[in-house]
Design an enzyme around this catalytic site. Structure first.
Site, mmCIF file in Angstrom:
data_model
loop_
_atom_site.group_PDB
_atom_site.id
_atom_site.type_symbol
_atom_site.label_atom_id
_atom_site.label_comp_id
_atom_site.label_asym_id
_atom_site.label_seq_id
_atom_site.Cartn_x
_atom_site.Cartn_y
_atom_site.Cartn_z
ATOM 1 N N HIS A 1 0.733 -1.195 -0.129
ATOM 2 C CA HIS A 1 0.085 -0.163 0.192
ATOM 3 C C HIS A 1 0.749 1.264 0.088
ATOM 4 O O HIS A 1 0.626 2.243 -0.680
ATOM 5 C CB HIS A 1 -0.890 0.089 1.263
ATOM 6 C CG HIS A 1 -1.627 1.245 1.488
ATOM 7 N ND1 HIS A 1 -3.237 1.097 1.305
ATOM 8 C CD2 HIS A 1 -1.569 2.460 1.779
ATOM 9 C CE1 HIS A 1 -3.660 2.275 1.659
ATOM 10 N NE2 HIS A 1 -2.683 3.093 1.773
ATOM 11 N N GLU A 2 1.935 1.191 1.036
ATOM 12 C CA GLU A 2 2.719 2.491 1.021
ATOM 13 C C GLU A 2 3.657 2.886 -0.105
ATOM 14 O O GLU A 2 3.706 3.866 -0.558
ATOM 15 C CB GLU A 2 3.575 2.415 2.279
ATOM 16 C CG GLU A 2 2.681 2.499 3.595
ATOM 17 C CD GLU A 2 1.582 3.518 3.800
ATOM 18 O OE1 GLU A 2 1.944 4.473 3.258
ATOM 19 O OE2 GLU A 2 0.594 3.322 4.479
ATOM 20 N N HIS B 1 1.848 4.555 -2.837
ATOM 21 C CA HIS B 1 2.138 6.048 -2.497
ATOM 22 C C HIS B 1 3.329 6.520 -2.878
ATOM 23 O O HIS B 1 3.533 7.657 -3.755
ATOM 24 C CB HIS B 1 1.987 6.394 -1.139
ATOM 25 C CG HIS B 1 0.559 6.272 -0.369
ATOM 26 N ND1 HIS B 1 -0.573 6.478 -1.070
ATOM 27 C CD2 HIS B 1 0.115 5.758 0.676
ATOM 28 C CE1 HIS B 1 -1.499 6.235 -0.547
ATOM 29 N NE2 HIS B 1 -1.326 5.732 0.615
HETATM 30 ZN ZN LIG Z 1 -2.583 5.187 1.900
#
Ligand SMILES: [Zn+2]
Length: 204
Positions: free
Chosen positions: A106-107, A110
């Site tokens: 998830h990170e 980003h």
């Molecule tokens: Zn996030």
């Protein structure tokens, strides 16, 4: 290009993008794994094929993921990422290895967005909303089994609903976005960002 992940930490830390705190208690999740196991789990997660792929794509795009980029930490959400600082996995909330791997994937979405999206501004609710939609969708945060365990499963269409719910929680957590602004931002960018699987060919 965002200064972010490629600058080796020379840019002053910016506000981390923290995910929404877990619904239960803010500081310790019941059955959280022991600290040492979580630290080892962060290293283990780096061997996950999706993690390896994302790191390769980030490097290919010209940004660096340096050796201490991923750190075990005690924090208020499941994880966070700050430009020029790296990714923290909140071990006080990790119960299983696959949760650690999910947080890192998830990170890394980003990190990827920070690297490739021109002029990304994490204070901008729509920019963050887009990255949250992609991170929740592409990390498999909302896959069937995981949702079933959390009691959120509602049959058909649960995946996009779950992605939207989680993205909204993270954007609401941004001090620059009111609840209304967060909702509007998620709706505004939904179609474009839910259907953008970069750097994957499609959401797995
Ligand atoms: Zn996030």
């Amino acid at each position: 290009m965002a200064a972010a992940a490629g600058d080796g930490g020379s840019v002053p830390p910016k506000t981390p993008i923290a995910e929404a705190p877990p619904a239960s208690r803010p500081h310790v999740t019941r059955n959280a794994m022991p600290w040492e196991r979580c630290v080892a789990g962060v290293q283990l997660a780096l061997k996950d094929p999706k993690v390896v792929f994302l790191r390769e794509q980030i490097e290919k795009a010209g940004c660096t993921v340096w050796p201490t980029f991923f750190r075990a930490a005690i924090c208020t959400s499941s994880g966070n990422y700050a430009s020029g600082v790296g990714v923290q996995v909140c071990c006080n909330h990790m119960r299983r290895q696959d949760e650690i791997t999910q947080v890192i994937i998830h990170e890394l979405v980003h990190v990827y967005d920070d690297c490739v999206v021109k002029n990304i501004d994490w204070k901008n609710c729509a920019h963050q909303a887009c990255s949250e939609i992609r991170a929740n969708h592409l990390s498999g945060n909302c896959h069937y089994k995981r949702e079933l365990m959390k009691g959120f499963l509602k049959i058909k269409g649960h995946e996009p609903e779950c992605v939207k719910r989680r993205a909204l929680l993270s954007v609401k957590n941004n001090p620059h976005c009111s609840e209304k602004a967060a909702e509007a931002a998620v709706e505004k960018v939904w179609d474009m960002c839910y259907n953008d699987p970069r750097p994957f060919d499609k959401a797995l």
